[in-house]
Design a protein around this motif. Structure first.
Motif, PDB file in Angstrom:
ATOM      1  N   SER A  96     111.733  92.893 -41.226  1.00 56.16           N
ATOM      2  CA  SER A  96     111.353  91.872 -42.193  1.00 56.16           C
ATOM      3  C   SER A  96     112.389  90.761 -42.197  1.00 56.16           C
ATOM      4  O   SER A  96     113.498  90.922 -41.668  1.00 56.16           O
ATOM      5  CB  SER A  96     111.229  92.468 -43.605  1.00 56.16           C
ATOM      6  OG  SER A  96     112.500  92.882 -44.086  1.00 56.16           O
ATOM      7  N   LEU A  97     112.014  89.654 -42.837  1.00 54.85           N
ATOM      8  CA  LEU A  97     112.931  88.535 -42.956  1.00 54.85           C
ATOM      9  C   LEU A  97     114.143  88.906 -43.795  1.00 54.85           C
ATOM     10  O   LEU A  97     115.278  88.503 -43.495  1.00 54.85           O
ATOM     11  CB  LEU A  97     112.207  87.336 -43.584  1.00 54.85           C
ATOM     12  CG  LEU A  97     113.052  86.098 -43.867  1.00 54.85           C
ATOM     13  CD1 LEU A  97     113.604  85.513 -42.570  1.00 54.85           C
ATOM     14  CD2 LEU A  97     112.240  85.056 -44.620  1.00 54.85           C
ATOM     15  N   GLY A  98     113.930  89.671 -44.858  1.00 54.93           N
ATOM     16  CA  GLY A  98     115.030  90.059 -45.739  1.00 54.93           C
ATOM     17  C   GLY A  98     116.114  90.831 -45.015  1.00 54.93           C
ATOM     18  O   GLY A  98     117.311  90.638 -45.270  1.00 54.93           O
ATOM     19  N   ASP A  99     115.724  91.729 -44.108  1.00 54.85           N
ATOM     20  CA  ASP A  99     116.707  92.505 -43.352  1.00 54.85           C
ATOM     21  C   ASP A  99     117.602  91.586 -42.521  1.00 54.85           C
ATOM     22  O   ASP A  99     118.820  91.799 -42.433  1.00 54.85           O
ATOM     23  CB  ASP A  99     115.987  93.504 -42.438  1.00 54.85           C
ATOM     24  CG  ASP A  99     115.326  94.622 -43.217  1.00 54.85           C
ATOM     25  OD1 ASP A  99     115.911  95.071 -44.220  1.00 54.85           O
ATOM     26  OD2 ASP A  99     114.215  95.037 -42.833  1.00 54.85           O
ATOM     27  N   VAL A 100     116.999  90.574 -41.905  1.00 52.67           N
ATOM     28  CA  VAL A 100     117.770  89.645 -41.076  1.00 52.67           C
ATOM     29  C   VAL A 100     118.701  88.806 -41.943  1.00 52.67           C
ATOM     30  O   VAL A 100     119.889  88.640 -41.634  1.00 52.67           O
ATOM     31  CB  VAL A 100     116.821  88.733 -40.262  1.00 52.67           C
ATOM     32  CG1 VAL A 100     117.619  87.709 -39.467  1.00 52.67           C
ATOM     33  CG2 VAL A 100     115.955  89.564 -39.328  1.00 52.67           C
ATOM     34  N   LEU A 129     127.697  83.895 -33.717  1.00 48.64           N
ATOM     35  CA  LEU A 129     126.930  84.969 -34.347  1.00 48.64           C
ATOM     36  C   LEU A 129     126.124  84.465 -35.536  1.00 48.64           C
ATOM     37  O   LEU A 129     124.977  84.880 -35.747  1.00 48.64           O
ATOM     38  CB  LEU A 129     127.875  86.088 -34.780  1.00 48.64           C
ATOM     39  CG  LEU A 129     128.581  86.846 -33.651  1.00 48.64           C
ATOM     40  CD1 LEU A 129     129.579  87.848 -34.225  1.00 48.64           C
ATOM     41  CD2 LEU A 129     127.572  87.535 -32.749  1.00 48.64           C
ATOM     42  N   TYR A 130     126.723  83.567 -36.312  1.00 47.04           N
ATOM     43  CA  TYR A 130     126.011  83.017 -37.466  1.00 47.04           C
ATOM     44  C   TYR A 130     124.806  82.192 -37.023  1.00 47.04           C
ATOM     45  O   TYR A 130     123.700  82.348 -37.548  1.00 47.04           O
ATOM     46  CB  TYR A 130     126.962  82.172 -38.305  1.00 47.04           C
ATOM     47  CG  TYR A 130     126.280  81.454 -39.446  1.00 47.04           C
ATOM     48  CD1 TYR A 130     125.880  82.150 -40.580  1.00 47.04           C
ATOM     49  CD2 TYR A 130     126.034  80.087 -39.384  1.00 47.04           C
ATOM     50  CE1 TYR A 130     125.254  81.503 -41.629  1.00 47.04           C
ATOM     51  CE2 TYR A 130     125.413  79.432 -40.426  1.00 47.04           C
ATOM     52  CZ  TYR A 130     125.023  80.141 -41.544  1.00 47.04           C
ATOM     53  OH  TYR A 130     124.388  79.500 -42.580  1.00 47.04           O
ATOM     54  N   SER A 131     125.017  81.304 -36.054  1.00 43.97           N
ATOM     55  CA  SER A 131     123.913  80.477 -35.563  1.00 43.97           C
ATOM     56  C   SER A 131     122.853  81.343 -34.885  1.00 43.97           C
ATOM     57  O   SER A 131     121.652  81.118 -35.058  1.00 43.97           O
ATOM     58  CB  SER A 131     124.432  79.429 -34.575  1.00 43.97           C
ATOM     59  OG  SER A 131     125.354  78.564 -35.190  1.00 43.97           O
ATOM     60  N   PHE A 132     123.299  82.336 -34.125  1.00 46.27           N
ATOM     61  CA  PHE A 132     122.369  83.237 -33.443  1.00 46.27           C
ATOM     62  C   PHE A 132     121.506  83.994 -34.451  1.00 46.27           C
ATOM     63  O   PHE A 132     120.288  84.096 -34.301  1.00 46.27           O
ATOM     64  CB  PHE A 132     123.158  84.208 -32.562  1.00 46.27           C
ATOM     65  CG  PHE A 132     122.306  85.065 -31.671  1.00 46.27           C
ATOM     66  CD1 PHE A 132     121.941  84.617 -30.416  1.00 46.27           C
ATOM     67  CD2 PHE A 132     121.881  86.313 -32.080  1.00 46.27           C
ATOM     68  CE1 PHE A 132     121.162  85.398 -29.586  1.00 46.27           C
ATOM     69  CE2 PHE A 132     121.102  87.105 -31.268  1.00 46.27           C
ATOM     70  CZ  PHE A 132     120.736  86.651 -30.007  1.00 46.27           C
ATOM     71  N   GLY A 133     122.150  84.531 -35.495  1.00 39.13           N
ATOM     72  CA  GLY A 133     121.384  85.249 -36.520  1.00 39.13           C
ATOM     73  C   GLY A 133     120.419  84.348 -37.256  1.00 39.13           C
ATOM     74  O   GLY A 133     119.296  84.750 -37.585  1.00 39.13           O
ATOM     75  N   GLY A 134     120.838  83.104 -37.515  1.00 38.52           N
ATOM     76  CA  GLY A 134     119.933  82.153 -38.151  1.00 38.52           C
ATOM     77  C   GLY A 134     118.727  81.844 -37.294  1.00 38.52           C
ATOM     78  O   GLY A 134     117.602  81.681 -37.802  1.00 38.52           O
ATOM     79  N   LEU A 135     118.925  81.768 -35.990  1.00 43.01           N
ATOM     80  CA  LEU A 135     117.808  81.514 -35.085  1.00 43.01           C
ATOM     81  C   LEU A 135     116.810  82.671 -35.091  1.00 43.01           C
ATOM     82  O   LEU A 135     115.596  82.467 -35.018  1.00 43.01           O
ATOM     83  CB  LEU A 135     118.330  81.285 -33.665  1.00 43.01           C
ATOM     84  CG  LEU A 135     119.128  79.993 -33.451  1.00 43.01           C
ATOM     85  CD1 LEU A 135     119.769  79.985 -32.071  1.00 43.01           C
ATOM     86  CD2 LEU A 135     118.235  78.774 -33.624  1.00 43.01           C
TER      87      LEU A 135
END
Length: 620
Positions: A558-562, A211-217
């Motif tokens: 937006s980027l901030g939300d992610v 999940l962490y790697s997926f969210g970073g992608l």
């Protein structure tokens, strides 16, 4: 050409002792094992015995049959066999203290251990610091300006420093636990979870990592969507107004961010992600670090130059700018956490250290230097973006700057960095999918095994790398589907007749051990490969993951939300909660573990609730 019987005749008592130790370790995971004088190119620490004899490649036609390109050399004091099999490559060397002696002394045995690593060297402290820093500095830095604007100046600086210190303590705790449990086969984050809570602990780590790697992608693709088209458009057409009518078809195309990011994902990210080996991409790590250093310098220079007196904006009072704590501070917690989370890279960095300096003392130096460097970069970027735009700073630090060539070039370089480094965390996601699928295959009884139980090596990420040097097996011959064929007991593919009389007593000694029957290999894996999917499944999984990632990046407001959601929901767990829980289980209560756990739990729960609320509001 040396025959197999001659080869076994040359094995002395020291080697037999090593075989017995390796075999004993396979049946008793709690037995500590000294590192044998042969070390695999796969970096596993803790003195773990490696499987140096792939069963599918040895036949009765001599040493040269190991592989077509293998070679066997014999020197006065050194014998080497270099062979490849199962997608891995091993090289082992036997140093003989006395080639004419049938028995070796303890001193000779120790000398074997000390002189073994003749072909591999590790990283220095500086090299490991660079590698870990490269894993830390990333998308979180780009969203710092907006996070400080909604939180407040002073409290944001406290966040940046506090989470840097807490992450350093968490990293040290994680590696210290791994080192002290290395005799139990612990060499990675997943294995540490398994040592603490069994299969459930391992699955917790795998799930959080995914999940962490997926969210970073997703954040990577959002950065490309928000910066590539606008940067290239302003650089070519010198147009600072994105709402103005385009003067050409190409300029109109550059305004369509969603279509542009789909094309970039299809023609750049996808081919790179289809690679099975990340080695060709490793060279881009230096490019990534230099890009962020360049961005920091540009931000600082532009602040002091203030071209056209149109960059720096007027802020409020000193109290409003620096000492006011805003209620939106909880929404931005994830961005500050995401600045430093690197626990998923910690073990790789530790294993990359030179064995001579690979210890907890050296690791603490590496973590201190890396977190200090990342903290300085974060402070410089955050503070200078904040004092440039104050409360008007946005999630994307480049969004507020006017059309300046330096800013536009920085945006394009940043996007290129995201595109080239995207496959690295993507490989992690894809491999975790394969590992979970293997677990399901094993648990569901997808293959032939003893007593209907899943194969043990499917339950541990690196179990196949810790197999004994010689193991009695049934079915070491494999058909084209990777299914074992029972043809009687063999030693790593060698029958008793193939072994010959060159190893008196060894066969009978091993024969007394319980036999192991191979589990049928899934049809979707390449025969002989532990984690490599066949071409069809490899393409399907890669395209599916990339399609979901790109779709979510297009839908993200937006980027901030992610950044906020990924940092709170997954970064806090992988960075703080899990290391503390593992420490409670393996070491018992400690004030440090309690502090790390409490911070991770509060950030994870409170931050996730607020970031989800903000995400829903922005999407409405």
């Amino acid at each position: 050409m040396m025959k197999l019987s001659d080869f076994f005749q040359k094995q002395n008592e020291q080697e037999k002792k090593l075989y017995q130790e390796a075999r004993a370790a396979a049946t008793d995971p709690n037995q500590p094992l000294r590192r044998p004088p042969w070390t695999s190119s796969v970096g596993l620490g803790g003195g773990v015995a490696m499987d140096l004899v792939p069963s599918r490649n040895i036949t009765d036609s001599g040493i040269s049959a190991l592989t077509n390109d293998s070679s066997y050399c014999s020197e006065e004091d050194e014998e080497s066999v270099d062979k490849a099999g199962g997608g891995k490559r091993w090289c082992f060397t036997r140093r003989s203290g006395n080639s004419n002696s049938a028995e070796g002394t303890a001193d000779e045995f120790d000398d074997l251990e000390e002189t073994a690593p003749t072909t591999t060297t590790g990283s220095s402290i500086l090299g490991a610091t660079f590698n870990l820093t490269n894993g830390i500095v990333g998308a979180g830095v780009i969203g710092l300006g907006g996070a400080m604007a909604v939180s407040g100046g002073l409290i944001s600086i406290v966040y940046i420093i506090f989470f840097a210190i807490l992450t350093k303590l968490s990293l040290d705790l994680l590696i210290d636990l791994t080192i002290r449990n290395s005799s139990n086969g612990v060499g990675s984050y997943e294995e540490l979870g398994k040592a603490a809570y069994g299969t459930f602990g391992r699955l917790m780590v795998l799930t959080t990592k995914f999940l962490y790697s997926f969210g970073g992608l997703v954040a990577f693709v959002v950065i490309v969507r928000e910066n590539f088209g606008s940067g290239l458009r302003r650089l070519i057409y010198h147009d600072d107004d994105s709402s103005s009518s385009p003067t050409s078809g190409f300029e109109s195309f550059l305004q369509k961010d969603d279509i542009l990011v789909v094309l970039l994902a299809s023609f750049i990210i996808l081919p790179l992600s289809l690679l099975r080996d990340m080695t060709p991409l490793a060279k881009f790590s230096i490019f990534s670090v230099l890009t962020f250093v360049g961005i920091v310098m540009i931000i600082v220079v532009i602040y002091f130059m203030n071209p056209g007196d149109e960059v720096r904006l007027d802020g409020g009072t000193v109290g409003e700018n620096w000492f006011k704590i805003k209620t939106d501070m909880f929404e931005s917690l994830g961005t500050f956490v995401l600045l430093y989370v690197c626990q998923n890279y910690a073990h790789l960095t530790y294993e990359s250290l030179d064995p001579k300096i690979r210890n907890i003392k050296t690791w603490k130096k590496v973590s201190t230097y890396s977190l200090s460097l990342a903290g300085v970069i974060s402070l410089v970027v955050g503070i200078f973006v904040y004092i440039t735009f104050w409360q008007k700073a946005k999630d994307n630090i480049f969004e507020m700057y006017p059309a300046l060539p330096a800013i536009d070039i920085s945006k394009i370089l940043l996007c290129v960095t995201m595109l080239l480094t995207f496959p690295l965390p993507f490989f992690t996601c894809r491999e975790i999918v394969v590992l979970v699928a293997l677990d399901c295959f094993s648990v569901c009884g997808g293959g032939r095994n003893n007593g209907g139980r899943g194969s043990a090596n499917m339950d541990n990420m690196s179990q196949q790398l810790r197999a004994p040097l010689l193991t009695l097996e049934e079915g070491n011959e494999w058909d084209e589907n990777g299914v074992g064929i029972d043809e009687g007991p063999k030693i790593k593919g060698l029958s008793k007749e193939e072994v010959g009389s060159g190893a008196p007593g060894m066969f009978e000694d091993i024969l007394a051990q319980p036999s192991v029957v191979h589990q049928q290999q899934p049809a979707w894996l390449i025969p002989g490969e532990g984690r490599q999917l066949t071409t069809t499944y490899h393409v399907v999984v890669t395209v599916s993951l990339l399609s979901v990632i790109t779709t979510l990046a297009i839908l993200a407001p937006s980027l901030g939300d992610v950044l906020d959601l990924v940092g709170c929901a997954t970064g806090s767990v992988i960075g703080f909660v899990l290391p503390a829980l593992f420490s409670f289980k393996l070491d018992g209560y400690s004030h440090l573990a309690l502090l790390i756990f409490m911070v991770g739990a509060v950030v994870g729960v409170v931050g996730t609730v607020f970031s989800l609320r903000k995400l829903i509001q922005d999407m409405a």
